[in-house]
Design a protein around this motif. Structure first.
Motif, PDB file in Angstrom:
ATOM      1  N   LEU A 178      35.079  39.131  44.879  1.00 17.82           N
ATOM      2  CA  LEU A 178      34.322  39.835  43.848  1.00 17.82           C
ATOM      3  C   LEU A 178      33.956  41.198  44.431  1.00 17.82           C
ATOM      4  N   ARG A 179      34.527  42.240  43.834  1.00 20.84           N
ATOM      5  CA  ARG A 179      34.326  43.569  44.419  1.00 20.84           C
ATOM      6  C   ARG A 179      33.627  44.455  43.395  1.00 20.84           C
ATOM      7  N   PHE A 180      32.421  44.859  43.751  1.00 20.61           N
ATOM      8  CA  PHE A 180      31.610  45.657  42.835  1.00 20.61           C
ATOM      9  C   PHE A 180      31.565  47.089  43.351  1.00 20.61           C
ATOM     10  N   GLY A 181      32.029  48.026  42.512  1.00 22.29           N
ATOM     11  CA  GLY A 181      32.105  49.427  42.929  1.00 22.29           C
ATOM     12  C   GLY A 181      30.738  50.079  43.066  1.00 22.29           C
ATOM     13  N   LEU A 182      30.784  51.237  43.649  1.00 21.07           N
ATOM     14  CA  LEU A 182      29.608  52.076  43.831  1.00 21.07           C
ATOM     15  C   LEU A 182      28.802  52.176  42.526  1.00 21.07           C
ATOM     16  N   HIS A 183      27.511  51.959  42.601  1.00 16.23           N
ATOM     17  CA  HIS A 183      26.615  52.105  41.442  1.00 16.23           C
ATOM     18  C   HIS A 183      27.053  51.316  40.215  1.00 16.23           C
ATOM     19  N   SER A 184      27.762  50.234  40.409  1.00 15.20           N
ATOM     20  CA  SER A 184      28.119  49.417  39.247  1.00 15.20           C
ATOM     21  C   SER A 184      27.010  48.398  38.997  1.00 15.20           C
ATOM     22  N   LYS A 185      27.068  47.809  37.805  1.00 16.49           N
ATOM     23  CA  LYS A 185      26.079  46.800  37.455  1.00 16.49           C
ATOM     24  C   LYS A 185      26.811  45.693  36.704  1.00 16.49           C
ATOM     25  N   ALA A 186      26.752  44.462  37.213  1.00 13.95           N
ATOM     26  CA  ALA A 186      27.517  43.391  36.569  1.00 13.95           C
ATOM     27  C   ALA A 186      27.013  42.018  36.998  1.00 13.95           C
ATOM     28  N   VAL A 229      41.430  28.608  54.795  1.00 17.59           N
ATOM     29  CA  VAL A 229      41.508  29.205  53.449  1.00 17.59           C
ATOM     30  C   VAL A 229      42.100  30.608  53.555  1.00 17.59           C
ATOM     31  N   LEU A 230      41.572  31.391  54.500  1.00 14.93           N
ATOM     32  CA  LEU A 230      42.071  32.760  54.615  1.00 14.93           C
ATOM     33  C   LEU A 230      43.530  32.788  55.073  1.00 14.93           C
ATOM     34  N   ALA A 231      43.932  31.814  55.858  1.00 17.84           N
ATOM     35  CA  ALA A 231      45.317  31.784  56.343  1.00 17.84           C
ATOM     36  C   ALA A 231      46.270  31.187  55.307  1.00 17.84           C
ATOM     37  N   GLU A 232      45.790  30.231  54.513  1.00 18.39           N
ATOM     38  CA  GLU A 232      46.728  29.429  53.725  1.00 18.39           C
ATOM     39  C   GLU A 232      46.638  29.592  52.214  1.00 18.39           C
ATOM     40  N   ALA A 233      45.538  30.146  51.699  1.00 15.85           N
ATOM     41  CA  ALA A 233      45.447  30.252  50.241  1.00 15.85           C
ATOM     42  C   ALA A 233      46.602  31.108  49.731  1.00 15.85           C
ATOM     43  N   PRO A 234      47.318  30.621  48.724  1.00 15.51           N
ATOM     44  CA  PRO A 234      48.519  31.323  48.264  1.00 15.51           C
ATOM     45  C   PRO A 234      48.196  32.584  47.469  1.00 15.51           C
ATOM     46  N   SER A 235      46.974  32.707  47.001  1.00 23.65           N
ATOM     47  CA  SER A 235      46.641  33.846  46.141  1.00 23.65           C
ATOM     48  C   SER A 235      45.143  34.106  46.248  1.00 23.65           C
ATOM     49  N   THR A 236      44.717  35.169  45.594  1.00 23.28           N
ATOM     50  CA  THR A 236      43.298  35.500  45.562  1.00 23.28           C
ATOM     51  C   THR A 236      42.904  35.771  44.120  1.00 23.28           C
ATOM     52  N   LEU A 237      41.810  35.152  43.687  1.00 26.14           N
ATOM     53  CA  LEU A 237      41.280  35.516  42.380  1.00 26.14           C
ATOM     54  C   LEU A 237      40.383  36.738  42.599  1.00 26.14           C
ATOM     55  N   LEU A 238      40.811  37.852  42.069  1.00 32.81           N
ATOM     56  CA  LEU A 238      40.097  39.107  42.298  1.00 32.81           C
ATOM     57  C   LEU A 238      39.367  39.540  41.033  1.00 32.81           C
ATOM     58  N   VAL A 239      38.068  39.785  41.179  1.00 31.09           N
ATOM     59  CA  VAL A 239      37.319  40.409  40.089  1.00 31.09           C
ATOM     60  C   VAL A 239      36.855  41.759  40.614  1.00 31.09           C
ATOM     61  N   ASP A 240      37.321  42.796  39.969  1.00 25.73           N
ATOM     62  CA  ASP A 240      37.048  44.155  40.414  1.00 25.73           C
ATOM     63  C   ASP A 240      36.225  44.861  39.347  1.00 25.73           C
ATOM     64  N   VAL A 241      35.056  45.323  39.724  1.00 21.28           N
ATOM     65  CA  VAL A 241      34.237  46.064  38.766  1.00 21.28           C
ATOM     66  C   VAL A 241      34.266  47.530  39.190  1.00 21.28           C
ATOM     67  N   ALA A 242      34.688  48.373  38.273  1.00 18.05           N
ATOM     68  CA  ALA A 242      34.872  49.790  38.601  1.00 18.05           C
ATOM     69  C   ALA A 242      33.546  50.456  38.969  1.00 18.05           C
ATOM     70  N   ALA A 243      33.650  51.482  39.792  1.00 13.79           N
ATOM     71  CA  ALA A 243      32.468  52.232  40.202  1.00 13.79           C
ATOM     72  C   ALA A 243      31.784  52.837  38.980  1.00 13.79           C
ATOM     73  N   ASN A 244      30.475  52.980  39.070  1.00 12.40           N
ATOM     74  CA  ASN A 244      29.682  53.629  38.018  1.00 12.40           C
ATOM     75  C   ASN A 244      29.825  52.974  36.648  1.00 12.40           C
ATOM     76  N   THR A 245      30.118  51.676  36.654  1.00 15.01           N
ATOM     77  CA  THR A 245      30.296  50.975  35.385  1.00 15.01           C
ATOM     78  C   THR A 245      29.185  49.956  35.202  1.00 15.01           C
ATOM     79  N   GLU A 246      28.630  49.943  34.010  1.00 16.04           N
ATOM     80  CA  GLU A 246      27.679  48.879  33.710  1.00 16.04           C
ATOM     81  C   GLU A 246      28.364  47.900  32.772  1.00 16.04           C
ATOM     82  N   VAL A 292      29.554  44.379  47.762  1.00 19.70           N
ATOM     83  CA  VAL A 292      28.646  45.062  46.843  1.00 19.70           C
ATOM     84  C   VAL A 292      28.584  46.533  47.250  1.00 19.70           C
ATOM     85  N   GLY A 293      29.072  47.394  46.362  1.00 21.06           N
ATOM     86  CA  GLY A 293      29.127  48.822  46.650  1.00 21.06           C
ATOM     87  C   GLY A 293      27.740  49.437  46.790  1.00 21.06           C
TER      88      GLY A 293
END
Ligand code: ATP
Ligand code: MG
Lengths: 257, 394
Positions: free
Chosen positions: B146-154, B105-122, B174-175
């Motif tokens: 799934l990338r959760f920023g510092l002190h975020s809540k989601a 998967v890491l070698a061959e997946a053509p793309s990444t579905l990225l969910v980014d939650v900004a830091a300090n965001t609820e 998880v930040g």
């Protein structure tokens, strides 16, 4: 007017060594308005009789009949028996994890009445029934019998008796494990139930003390899967002073010892 | 590629000094270093390899099968990213694959579905990502970050439906100080094969809740893993599954207490019904020497509703330090209790209704702990529908 009629009932349980007969021919008629006490030593088959009437799958009826107002009880499923008007207050009420008392009571009432009870009056009825037996109404949110003390479980059985209002109630050692106050409270519950109309009560007990609160019309002494003697409430007084010694091991052990 | 290799090397170093635990061999990003598993390996011994359509081996992984759809509440970026950005995200959770499919998967997946939650965001509403399979053929690879920023809540919900043969890696970062939930629903059609690894890295003082809910699919096998980047992190790993006739649902957990004063709490509950229904739960907890003052508890409970089902349940706790605050596990597999049924029926409640009450009760606490009100009703409704199948068959 209802009549529960038990005729020559033989019941066995499966054991590792094959079936074992526990009830060896029990005949008993409970008419509306009558209270029958069954007394007998440990292991004599009292609970077996109670469970057999309720339809517990562990017990096999090998012969005999049980009818309620002429209807064949033994042909009914467990829930059908309850809907026909039978109620068993169990010696050891079962804990049902994850099912709240209030949900349980409402589901049972709906099943027995054939329609959901009116919400407003129902909540009041439940609270009243619980308060009458000194159960805090917060019990309604707890899971059925889970973590209840022995006495609380017995009082919960009485709450159900009052709310479900059957025709015939079988009470299996509802008095055991109760302190004197609880015994009085539970007895009052049974008496209220009786006053509700023409009810039949089969009161299974080990001790005579509950009979001070609930007056039996008939007393049956149960020994080794059979009724060994029958009489009025005076028989209870005799048992009180003499115990079961005269019946246990009857002829054999009794011989002059 | 360099990015990947750098990440790989860094993680490799970090896991130096790990114990010789047979369950967690040193990983590698190189696909060639992972022979095709035969089913005799410890980590594959419960999985029905023949039903995997070779997605564990060399099945061709074709791009663009499943359809994605998501919402983007304020403070959230959700996007299908490609090229260098996608490459840079591979291994972002500290994952070094220890299976061939994850490496592929890491070698061959053509793309990444990225969910980014900004830091300090609820984020006040759940991020809902729908993954809708279109066909069980051909197989495909999916990479989700799934990338959760510092002190975020989601809360992020991955909702898998439809038909697919999917090899998937979900990486969760998880930040520090963040408080996040990831819910993964496997509500697949009957012909789906889904191999998935959810790898989370929990920051200092962060809370991570992961919920696996598996109802559908022919074979679903999930590895849900957690490690920590600092003290004070806590992970709650919850699961709910319901296997029908012929289904194989496998959940493997790994809480790697590699930092002191971290917590893990694992609760998985499952029901089984029908011929050949098979569930597997393997709960691995490793408490490393450095991990003083940690707390861990794991439990798995299974409710067997009919004959012909099989629930395997294997808790496994490896402890390398004596200085722990608490560790325990419990595993039970019970038949549907006749006593419960008798008691309820003796109060006039018909048998099917009594079963419903008990199964509801069994799942109720775990559904409440999911903590996503939008989902609770749907989960109970699904449990209900599963039960109805059983009743109508009986
Ligand atoms: N599975 C079984 N195998 C063998 N004997 C059994 C089994 N189940 C019940 N029995 C026996 O059946 C007999 C009757 O039991 P029952 O519970 O009806 O007695 P009881 O009169 O209610 O006693 P107690 O006063 O202690 O409540 C006992 O001797 C008991 O050991
Ligand atoms: Mg008894």
């Amino acid at each position: 007017m209802s009549t529960l009629e038990i005729r020559d009932l033989h019941v066995s349980v499966d054991t590792e060594d094959g079936p074992k007969e526990i009830l060896k021919g029990v005949t008993l008629t409970i008419n509306a308005g009558e209270t029958h006490a069954i007394m007998g030593p440990n292991g004599s088959g009292k609970s077996t009789l109670a469970y057999s009437i309720a339809g517990h799958p562990k017990y096999t009826i090998t012969s005999g009949t049980v009818t309620l107002d002429g209807q064949d009880v033994l042909a009914m499923a467990v829930d059908e028996r309850a809907r026909a008007g039978l109620f068993l207050a169990m010696q050891y009420p079962v804990e049902v994890p994850g099912v709240s008392v209030s949900n349980f009571l409402r589901t049972a009432k709906t099943a027995i009445a054939g329609e959901a009870p009116k919400l407003r009056t129902w909540i009041k009825d439940v609270n009243t029934a619980m308060e009458r037996v000194n159960m805090d109404t917060t019990f309604a949110t707890r899971n059925v019998n889970e973590g209840f003390s022995g006495g609380e479980k017995k009082r919960h059985e009485i709450v159900q008796l009052e709310l479900l209002d059957p025709k015939v109630a079988v009470l299996d050692e509802t008095d055991s494990g109760l302190d004197i106050d609880a015994l009085r409270i539970v007895s009052e519950g049974v008496n209220r139930f009786k006053e509700n109309g023409d009810k039949g009560v089969l009161l299974i007990t080990h001790y005579t003390r509950i009979l001070r609160y609930i007056k039996p019309d008939f007393v049956h002494v149960f020994v080794d899967g059979r009724i060994a003697e029958e009489g009025g409430s005076e028989l209870a007084d005799k048992l009180e002073s003499e115990g079961y010694a005269a019946y246990v091991g009857a002829g054999a052990a009794g011989a002059g010892a | 590629m360099t990015v990947t290799e750098t990440a790989a090397a860094a993680v490799q170093n970090a896991v130096e000094g790990r114990v010789a635990s047979h369950l967690h061999p040193t990983g590698s990003f190189a696909v060639a270093e992972h022979p095709v598993p035969t089913g005799r390996e410890e980590i594959w011994r419960f999985t029905p390899m023949k039903r995997l359509r070779n997605v564990h081996g060399d099945a061709e992984l074709v791009a663009g099968g499943a359809l994605f759809q998501w919402n983007t509440p304020e403070g959230v970026r959700a996007e299908l990213v490609h090229g260098e950005e996608s490459q840079a995200l591979r291994g972002v959770s500290g994952l070094v694959p220890n299976t061939r499919y994850a490496a592929r998967v890491l070698a061959e997946a053509p793309s990444t579905l990225l969910v980014d939650v900004a830091a300090n965001t609820e984020v006040h509403e759940p991020v809902l990502v729908d993954v809708k399979g279109q066909s069980a053929d051909p197989a495909e690879a999916g990479h989700v970050v799934l990338r959760f920023g510092l002190h975020s809540k989601a809360v992020v919900v991955l909702n898998h439906t439809g038909s697919a043969t999917l090899a998937q890696v979900v990486e969760v970062h998880v930040g520090d100080g963040a408080d996040v939930s990831v819910v993964s629903l496997q509500d697949w059609a009957d012909d789906t094969v889904h191999l998935t690894q959810h790898e989370a890295s929990v920051g200092r003082d962060a809370s991570y809740k992961h919920v696996a809910i598996s109802f559908g699919g022919d074979v679903v096998r999930m590895d849900s893993n957690v490690s920590y980047r600092g003290p004070g992190g806590s992970a709650e790993l919850l699961g709910l599954y319901f296997a029908d006739a012929g289904q194989h649902l496998e959940h493997r957990l790994f809480a790697d207490h590699n930092e002191p004063h971290t917590k893990s709490n694992v609760v998985y509950k499952g029901a089984l019904q029908g011929q050949g229904a098979h569930t597997v739960w393997v709960g691995n907890v490793l408490i490393r020497k450095v991990a003083e003052g940690i707390e861990t508890y794991e439990q798995n409970r299974n409710l067997v509703l009919t004959d012909g089902c099989r629930a395997d349940s294997v808790p496994n706790l490896e402890i390398e330090t004596g200085e722990i605050a608490g560790a325990g596990h419990a595993s039970t597999t019970g038949r549907f209790d006749d006593q419960h049924l008798f008691y309820l029926q003796s109060r006039g409640i018909p048998e099917d209704e009594a079963r419903r009450l008990v199964v509801h009760g069994f799942f109720n606490d775990i559904v409440r702990r999911v903590g996503v009100p939008e989902l609770e009703e749907r989960l109970m409704a699904t449990v209900e529908a599963e039960l109805a199948k059983n009743v109508s068959k009986a």
